[in-house]
Design a protein around this motif. Structure first.
Motif, PDB file in Angstrom:
ATOM      1  N   ASN A 191       0.847  -0.972   0.146  1.00  0.00           N
ATOM      2  CA  ASN A 191      -0.027  -0.069   0.139  1.00  0.00           C
ATOM      3  C   ASN A 191       0.903   1.156   0.021  1.00  0.00           C
ATOM      4  O   ASN A 191       2.093   1.183   0.127  1.00  0.00           O
ATOM      5  CB  ASN A 191      -0.995   0.041   1.137  1.00  0.00           C
ATOM      6  CG  ASN A 191      -0.204  -0.136   2.432  1.00  0.00           C
ATOM      7  OD1 ASN A 191       0.952   0.486   2.814  1.00  0.00           O
ATOM      8  ND2 ASN A 191      -0.644  -0.718   3.415  1.00  0.00           N
ATOM      9  N   VAL A 194      -1.694   7.685  -1.104  1.00  0.00           N
ATOM     10  CA  VAL A 194      -2.435   8.471  -2.348  1.00  0.00           C
ATOM     11  C   VAL A 194      -2.422   9.801  -2.510  1.00  0.00           C
ATOM     12  O   VAL A 194      -2.403  10.253  -3.490  1.00  0.00           O
ATOM     13  CB  VAL A 194      -3.962   8.011  -2.169  1.00  0.00           C
ATOM     14  CG1 VAL A 194      -4.376   6.491  -2.193  1.00  0.00           C
ATOM     15  CG2 VAL A 194      -4.619   8.562  -0.925  1.00  0.00           C
ATOM     16  N   LYS A 195      -1.949  10.420  -1.454  1.00  0.00           N
ATOM     17  CA  LYS A 195      -1.729  11.930  -1.685  1.00  0.00           C
ATOM     18  C   LYS A 195      -0.432  12.197  -2.400  1.00  0.00           C
ATOM     19  O   LYS A 195      -0.152  13.132  -2.803  1.00  0.00           O
ATOM     20  CB  LYS A 195      -1.676  12.509  -0.268  1.00  0.00           C
ATOM     21  CG  LYS A 195      -3.138  12.386   0.732  1.00  0.00           C
ATOM     22  CD  LYS A 195      -2.850  12.952   2.014  1.00  0.00           C
ATOM     23  CE  LYS A 195      -4.356  12.924   2.703  1.00  0.00           C
ATOM     24  NZ  LYS A 195      -3.769  13.629   4.150  1.00  0.00           N
ATOM     25  N   ASN A 219      -7.304  -3.291  -0.674  1.00  0.00           N
ATOM     26  CA  ASN A 219      -7.750  -1.914  -0.607  1.00  0.00           C
ATOM     27  C   ASN A 219      -6.313  -1.003  -0.876  1.00  0.00           C
ATOM     28  O   ASN A 219      -6.422  -0.049  -1.292  1.00  0.00           O
ATOM     29  CB  ASN A 219      -8.382  -1.489   0.450  1.00  0.00           C
ATOM     30  CG  ASN A 219      -9.672  -1.973   0.485  1.00  0.00           C
ATOM     31  OD1 ASN A 219     -10.141  -2.328  -0.700  1.00  0.00           O
ATOM     32  ND2 ASN A 219     -10.440  -2.238   1.564  1.00  0.00           N
ATOM     33  N   GLY A 220      -5.320  -1.532  -0.169  1.00  0.00           N
ATOM     34  CA  GLY A 220      -3.975  -0.657  -0.190  1.00  0.00           C
ATOM     35  C   GLY A 220      -3.636  -0.824  -1.574  1.00  0.00           C
ATOM     36  O   GLY A 220      -2.979   0.549  -2.087  1.00  0.00           O
ATOM     37  N   SER A 221      -3.624  -1.579  -2.465  1.00  0.00           N
ATOM     38  CA  SER A 221      -3.368  -1.648  -3.998  1.00  0.00           C
ATOM     39  C   SER A 221      -4.492  -0.995  -4.794  1.00  0.00           C
ATOM     40  O   SER A 221      -4.254  -0.046  -5.612  1.00  0.00           O
ATOM     41  CB  SER A 221      -3.119  -2.868  -4.531  1.00  0.00           C
ATOM     42  OG  SER A 221      -1.936  -3.553  -4.161  1.00  0.00           O
ATOM     43  N   ARG A 222      -5.833  -1.317  -4.344  1.00  0.00           N
ATOM     44  CA  ARG A 222      -6.820  -0.521  -5.288  1.00  0.00           C
ATOM     45  C   ARG A 222      -6.819   0.906  -5.051  1.00  0.00           C
ATOM     46  O   ARG A 222      -7.095   1.589  -5.912  1.00  0.00           O
ATOM     47  CB  ARG A 222      -8.124  -1.172  -4.386  1.00  0.00           C
ATOM     48  CG  ARG A 222      -8.315  -2.757  -4.920  1.00  0.00           C
ATOM     49  CD  ARG A 222      -9.648  -3.288  -4.389  1.00  0.00           C
ATOM     50  NE  ARG A 222     -10.072  -4.392  -4.677  1.00  0.00           N
ATOM     51  CZ  ARG A 222     -11.010  -5.308  -3.968  1.00  0.00           C
ATOM     52  NH1 ARG A 222     -11.818  -4.699  -3.258  1.00  0.00           N
ATOM     53  NH2 ARG A 222     -11.258  -6.632  -4.563  1.00  0.00           N
ATOM     54  N   ASP A 223      -6.671   1.459  -3.787  1.00  0.00           N
ATOM     55  CA  ASP A 223      -6.762   2.753  -3.732  1.00  0.00           C
ATOM     56  C   ASP A 223      -5.549   3.481  -4.576  1.00  0.00           C
ATOM     57  O   ASP A 223      -5.819   4.479  -5.080  1.00  0.00           O
ATOM     58  CB  ASP A 223      -6.555   3.171  -2.169  1.00  0.00           C
ATOM     59  CG  ASP A 223      -7.639   2.896  -1.356  1.00  0.00           C
ATOM     60  OD1 ASP A 223      -8.610   2.574  -1.799  1.00  0.00           O
ATOM     61  OD2 ASP A 223      -7.617   2.725  -0.046  1.00  0.00           O
ATOM     62  N   MET A 224      -4.444   2.949  -4.480  1.00  0.00           N
ATOM     63  CA  MET A 224      -3.216   3.623  -5.035  1.00  0.00           C
ATOM     64  C   MET A 224      -3.411   3.566  -6.709  1.00  0.00           C
ATOM     65  O   MET A 224      -3.182   4.653  -7.346  1.00  0.00           O
ATOM     66  CB  MET A 224      -1.596   2.820  -5.130  1.00  0.00           C
ATOM     67  CG  MET A 224      -1.364   3.117  -3.475  1.00  0.00           C
ATOM     68  SD  MET A 224      -0.804   4.796  -2.873  1.00  0.00           S
ATOM     69  CE  MET A 224       0.474   5.063  -3.856  1.00  0.00           C
ATOM     70  N   ASN A 226      -6.378   3.176  -8.265  1.00  0.00           N
ATOM     71  CA  ASN A 226      -7.517   4.072  -8.839  1.00  0.00           C
ATOM     72  C   ASN A 226      -6.969   5.665  -8.642  1.00  0.00           C
ATOM     73  O   ASN A 226      -7.461   6.417  -9.454  1.00  0.00           O
ATOM     74  CB  ASN A 226      -8.641   4.031  -7.538  1.00  0.00           C
ATOM     75  CG  ASN A 226      -9.277   2.720  -7.793  1.00  0.00           C
ATOM     76  OD1 ASN A 226      -9.383   2.032  -8.974  1.00  0.00           O
ATOM     77  ND2 ASN A 226      -9.974   2.130  -7.037  1.00  0.00           N
ATOM     78  N   ALA A 227      -5.944   6.001  -7.558  1.00  0.00           N
ATOM     79  CA  ALA A 227      -5.608   7.500  -7.512  1.00  0.00           C
ATOM     80  C   ALA A 227      -4.578   7.885  -8.733  1.00  0.00           C
ATOM     81  O   ALA A 227      -4.963   8.809  -9.357  1.00  0.00           O
ATOM     82  CB  ALA A 227      -4.648   7.562  -6.494  1.00  0.00           C
TER      83      ALA A 227
END
Length: 266
Positions: A191, A194-195, A219-224, A226-227
């Motif tokens: 992860n 994302v900022k 979600n750690g990979s998904r969030d990155m 998607n960002a």
């Protein structure tokens, strides 16, 4: 009388003209022309190519020591592909970061996990440092990076970073901190922040994770991912429906991964 005067005048005119002509000829300044510089038609020998001063390396995997400025990283696995010593060209390199399970002083556990386990036969250099305790230290990794770049015949436009679990997290964060180092990254089961993804917008990324990872949430990979997609980043993502925390075994066994990786240049 008149004819005699005309004849006399004619003689005077001719003599004056000759006198003037004579003065002009004797007083004329003749410029001095320097001799032409001869043209060198002899071909000059081509200077010999600069020889590589870096030492030859042992093919395959060996254990190497390194001074990273502290106790966090003291040794690493080095993989040298066939042809490295014969081919004087610059080579691509992959820096591989292990997970929590490989922390310690036994480098053999690093050898048996992730990329080092399957690197044999790959057409790139690999270095896999071992974290001695606690967590990867960002400063020690920077010292390690500079030492490696100076020691081997590396193409600086083809430096790649990958890692699994804890190493996957550091793959994200190290690339965000120093995007200028890496031509592409492969974070697995990790992860990130994302900022900070705007810093790696132009860095090619291929991330991997298992949907049922009970150690590091998917979600750690998904969030990155998607960002990055939201800002037009260059990102690929593979999510396995099962496999738990170990998504790296299948990831590093993907032939297309290496084809994609070696196509990336800074």
């Amino acid at each position: 009388m008149k004819k005699r005067a005309i004849k006399l005048f004619s003689h005077v005119f001719v003599l004056s003209t000759l006198a003037l002509f004579s003065c002009s000829k004797t007083g004329e300044l003749i410029p001095v022309v320097p001799p032409a510089t001869p043209i060198d038609t002899v071909a000059k020998p081509t200077p010999p190519p600069v020889k590589d001063t870096l030492p030859s390396q042992t093919n395959g995997i060996t254990v190497q020591d390194v001074n990273s400025g502290g106790a966090n990283i003291t040794n690493y696995l080095l993989y040298i592909p066939d042809g490295y010593n014969e081919n004087q060209d610059k080579w691509p390199i992959v820096i591989s970061l292990h997970g929590v399970g490989e922390i310690g002083s036994d480098i053999n556990v690093v050898r048996n996990t992730g990329l080092p386990k399957v690197v044999k036969g790959k057409p790139f250099i690999m270095v896999a440092p071992q974290c001695r305790s606690n967590w990867w230290n960002a400063d020690a990794l920077e010292v390690f990076y500079k030492a490696i770049m100076a020691k081997y015949r590396i193409d600086p436009s083809r430096v790649y970073l990958t890692g699994l679990s804890m190493g996957g997290m550091l793959t994200w964060s190290w690339a965000e901190a120093h995007p200028e180092h890496f031509a592409a990254i492969i974070p697995i089961a990790g992860n990130g922040d994302v900022k900070q993804v705007s810093k790696i917008k132009n860095t090619p990324v291929w991330a991997f994770h298992s949907a049922n990872d009970g150690t590091v949430s998917v979600n750690g990979s998904r969030d990155m991912v998607n960002a990055l997609k939201a800002i037009g980043g260059n990102v690929k993502y593979t999510e396995y429906p099962d496999g738990g925390h170990d998504s790296w075994t299948r990831a590093y066994a993907t032939p297309e991964l290496y084809t994609w990786l070696l196509q990336q240049h800074k």
